[in-house]
Design an enzyme around this catalytic site. Structure first.
Site, PDB file in Angstrom:
ATOM      1  N   TYR A  24       6.918   7.787  -1.511  1.00  0.00           N
ATOM      2  CA  TYR A  24       5.690   8.125  -2.245  1.00  0.00           C
ATOM      3  C   TYR A  24       5.480   9.648  -2.235  1.00  0.00           C
ATOM      4  CZ  TYR A  24       0.601   7.982  -3.255  1.00  0.00           C
ATOM      5  OH  TYR A  24      -0.664   8.162  -3.784  1.00  0.00           O
ATOM      6  N   LYS A  68       0.798  -1.227   0.000  1.00  0.00           N
ATOM      7  CA  LYS A  68       0.000   0.000   0.000  1.00  0.00           C
ATOM      8  C   LYS A  68       0.834   1.282   0.000  1.00  0.00           C
ATOM      9  CE  LYS A  68      -3.239  -1.087  -0.745  1.00  0.00           C
ATOM     10  NZ  LYS A  68      -3.469  -1.825  -2.033  1.00  0.00           N
ATOM     11  N   SER A  69       2.069   1.172  -0.474  1.00  0.00           N
ATOM     12  CA  SER A  69       2.889   2.386  -0.510  1.00  0.00           C
ATOM     13  C   SER A  69       2.949   2.996  -1.907  1.00  0.00           C
ATOM     14  CB  SER A  69       4.299   2.068  -0.011  1.00  0.00           C
ATOM     15  OG  SER A  69       4.854   1.076  -0.832  1.00  0.00           O
ATOM     16  N   TRP A  96       1.473   2.215  -8.846  1.00  0.00           N
ATOM     17  CA  TRP A  96       1.969   3.399  -9.552  1.00  0.00           C
ATOM     18  C   TRP A  96       3.408   3.183 -10.036  1.00  0.00           C
ATOM     19  CZ3 TRP A  96       3.291   8.647  -6.764  1.00  0.00           C
ATOM     20  CH2 TRP A  96       3.469   9.644  -7.711  1.00  0.00           C
ATOM     21  N   GLY A 144      -5.208   8.029  -3.704  1.00  0.00           N
ATOM     22  CA  GLY A 144      -3.881   8.366  -4.228  1.00  0.00           C
ATOM     23  C   GLY A 144      -3.404   9.742  -3.805  1.00  0.00           C
ATOM     24  N   ARG A 154      -7.634   4.081  -4.930  1.00  0.00           N
ATOM     25  CA  ARG A 154      -8.630   4.630  -4.007  1.00  0.00           C
ATOM     26  C   ARG A 154      -8.614   6.148  -4.135  1.00  0.00           C
ATOM     27  NH1 ARG A 154      -9.178   6.317   1.349  1.00  0.00           N
ATOM     28  NH2 ARG A 154      -6.912   6.344   1.493  1.00  0.00           N
ATOM     29  N   HIS A 208       7.637  -7.875  -2.106  1.00  0.00           N
ATOM     30  CA  HIS A 208       7.460  -7.197  -0.810  1.00  0.00           C
ATOM     31  C   HIS A 208       8.459  -7.756   0.211  1.00  0.00           C
ATOM     32  CE1 HIS A 208       3.862  -5.029  -1.852  1.00  0.00           C
ATOM     33  NE2 HIS A 208       3.037  -6.050  -1.827  1.00  0.00           N
ATOM     34  N   ARG A 242       6.153   4.702   2.139  1.00  0.00           N
ATOM     35  CA  ARG A 242       5.144   5.760   2.273  1.00  0.00           C
ATOM     36  C   ARG A 242       4.910   6.047   3.752  1.00  0.00           C
ATOM     37  NH1 ARG A 242      -1.098   5.093   0.052  1.00  0.00           N
ATOM     38  NH2 ARG A 242      -1.567   7.314  -0.059  1.00  0.00           N
ATOM     39  N   THR A 249       2.796   0.791  -4.888  1.00  0.00           N
ATOM     40  CA  THR A 249       3.383  -0.242  -5.742  1.00  0.00           C
ATOM     41  C   THR A 249       2.822  -0.184  -7.169  1.00  0.00           C
ATOM     42  OG1 THR A 249       3.176  -1.598  -3.760  1.00  0.00           O
ATOM     43  CG2 THR A 249       3.963  -2.697  -5.752  1.00  0.00           C
TER      44      THR A 249
HETATM   45  P1  A3P Z   1      -4.778   5.159  -1.092  1.00  0.00           P
HETATM   46  O1  A3P Z   1      -5.469   3.979  -0.499  1.00  0.00           O
HETATM   47  O2  A3P Z   1      -4.208   6.075  -0.042  1.00  0.00           O
HETATM   48  O3  A3P Z   1      -5.600   5.912  -2.079  1.00  0.00           O
HETATM   49  P2  A3P Z   1      -0.264  -0.256  -3.638  1.00  0.00           P
HETATM   50  O4  A3P Z   1      -0.226   0.005  -5.106  1.00  0.00           O
HETATM   51  O5  A3P Z   1       1.095  -0.415  -3.019  1.00  0.00           O
HETATM   52  O6  A3P Z   1      -1.226  -1.307  -3.286  1.00  0.00           O
HETATM   53  O7  A3P Z   1      -0.781   1.115  -2.986  1.00  0.00           O
HETATM   54  C1  A3P Z   1      -2.082   1.561  -3.203  1.00  0.00           C
HETATM   55  C2  A3P Z   1      -2.132   3.049  -2.927  1.00  0.00           C
HETATM   56  O8  A3P Z   1      -1.539   3.750  -4.031  1.00  0.00           O
HETATM   57  C3  A3P Z   1      -3.559   3.533  -2.815  1.00  0.00           C
HETATM   58  O9  A3P Z   1      -3.510   4.634  -1.911  1.00  0.00           O
HETATM   59  C4  A3P Z   1      -3.831   3.968  -4.253  1.00  0.00           C
HETATM   60  O10 A3P Z   1      -4.918   4.859  -4.379  1.00  0.00           O
HETATM   61  C5  A3P Z   1      -2.499   4.615  -4.614  1.00  0.00           C
HETATM   62  N1  A3P Z   1      -2.282   4.695  -6.067  1.00  0.00           N
HETATM   63  C6  A3P Z   1      -2.627   3.785  -7.007  1.00  0.00           C
HETATM   64  N2  A3P Z   1      -2.266   4.216  -8.225  1.00  0.00           N
HETATM   65  C7  A3P Z   1      -1.703   5.420  -8.072  1.00  0.00           C
HETATM   66  C8  A3P Z   1      -1.160   6.385  -8.984  1.00  0.00           C
HETATM   67  N3  A3P Z   1      -1.133   6.164 -10.294  1.00  0.00           N
HETATM   68  N4  A3P Z   1      -0.654   7.523  -8.477  1.00  0.00           N
HETATM   69  C9  A3P Z   1      -0.676   7.744  -7.144  1.00  0.00           C
HETATM   70  N5  A3P Z   1      -1.183   6.888  -6.227  1.00  0.00           N
HETATM   71  C10 A3P Z   1      -1.697   5.739  -6.684  1.00  0.00           C
END
Ligand code: A3P
Length: 322
Positions: free
Chosen positions: A222, A67-68, A72, A290, A288, A134, A156, A70
């Site tokens: 992040y 959830k940091s 993106w 971002g 979600r 991870h 993050r 990944t």
């Molecule tokens: P939030 O839940 O705070 O919105 P991971 O990809 O490691 O699972 O992390 C998911 C987090 O990255 C989510 O954060 C998601 O919304 C955010 N995210 C996904 N795609 C993104 C993008 N293109 N740019 C920025 N943040 C992004």
């Protein structure tokens, strides 16, 4: 499939009774293996990958805490390393990121490749091979540490990571089990019981590796990516020894990649609105909000301070601020 506990190898079954266990976030049990928490299905992937993965000097591994960001960074790395193949307005329509989720283009070693097969045939993939993991630094397959392959690490802010993990795992939980409360999720996170956690140990391991071997491990945040994506994408390209040429810079290649991989663009694509990963998660679960600092909408001042205090203790003396 994410929730299945039964698809584990005999080796894994033999190992499980000796490991500490805790109730996990999505309804399965988490086990403490080599100092980090992992579910039984992924433990099988971890063991197979530690045993069989052979790194190549040209490999690029994206390493993250869950959830940091990944998803993106997977998109950015894929677009960066394949930019000559898919650049130019004519071929943009066919860019794989437009009709594939980033997790399908940059597979996880221990969550996908070595779960689906004990010994996937990866040797024939064309270089540079791009994978994600991870795994904590001390648990990477030894050839990864011994080779000249490059590691891009992304972390993050812990409060945003925890809130994001809480939302994500609630989406994955079977309906009949109900949702995890934020309070119990925070307690677990602070005690270190989160996927591939303790979170702070994970970050510290890579922070140390990056200070000791900066040519091998790039440490990214992040928040920095969000604040100055242009500079950080150029930094990433330099680290991977594929810097943008003057011509690419003039033609706006950096912005083109950032636009393609932006939250708004990726989350609006049909594949990410309605598609699913082979492991069962809906692609839309990875998008979600971002944003940086969304935790203020969920955590009270007291709770935020509690996480900060755990962090201060853990990071003391490291020079790292999260
Ligand atoms: P939030 O839940 O705070 O919105 P991971 O990809 O490691 O699972 O992390 C998911 C987090 O990255 C989510 O954060 C998601 O919304 C955010 N995210 C996904 N795609 C993104 C993008 N293109 N740019 C920025 N943040 C992004």
């Amino acid at each position: 499939k994410y929730l299945q506990d039964d698809d584990v190898s005999q080796e894994c079954r033999d190992l499980l009774p000796s490991l500490s266990s805790e109730q996990g976030w999505v309804g399965t049990t988490l086990h403490l293996y080599q100092g980090f928490w992992v579910g039984p299905r992924h433990l099988k992937g971890v063991l197979a990958c530690q045993r069989h993965f052979r790194a190549q000097d040209t490999d690029v591994l994206l390493v993250t805490t869950p959830k940091s960001g990944t998803t993106w960074l997977k998109a950015i790395l894929f677009a960066l390393l394949n930019r000559t193949k898919y650049s130019g307005s004519g071929s943009q329509g066919q860019h794989p990121l437009l009709n594939h989720n980033p997790h399908d283009l940059v597979p996880f070693l221990e969550l996908k490749l070595y779960v689906e097969q004990d010994t996937p045939d990866l040797a024939s993939l064309p270089p540079p091979r791009l994978f994600a993991t991870h795994l904590p630094y001390q648990s990477l397959p030894q050839p990864v540490r011994d080779s000249k392959c490059k590691l891009v690490y992304l972390c993050r802010n812990p409060k945003d990571t925890c809130v994001s993990l809480w939302h994500f795992t609630n989406k994955l939980r079977p309906k009949e089990r109900g949702e995890n409360s934020l309070q119990e999720s925070l307690d677990r996170f602070c005690r270190g019981v989160s996927l591939f956690g303790p979170y702070w140990d994970h970050v510290l391991g890579y922070h140390k590796a990056s200070s000791e071997t900066p040519e091998k491990v790039l440490f990214l945040k992040y928040e920095d990516m969000k604040e100055d994506p242009y500079a950080n994408l150029r930094r990433l390209a330099g680290f991977l020894e594929c810097p943008f040429s003057q011509e690419e810079l003039r033609e706006g290649m950096v912005d083109e990649i950032l636009r393609l991989c932006s939250f708004d663009n990726l989350s609006g694509l049909e594949v990410n609105k309605s598609g699913k990963l082979a492991s069962g998660e809906e692609n839309k679960a990875f998008f979600r909000r971002g944003e940086v600092g969304d935790w203020v909408n969920y955590l009270s001042v007291d709770i935020a301070e509690k996480i900060d205090r755990v962090g201060e203790k853990k990071l003391h003396g490291s020079g790292l601020k999260l």
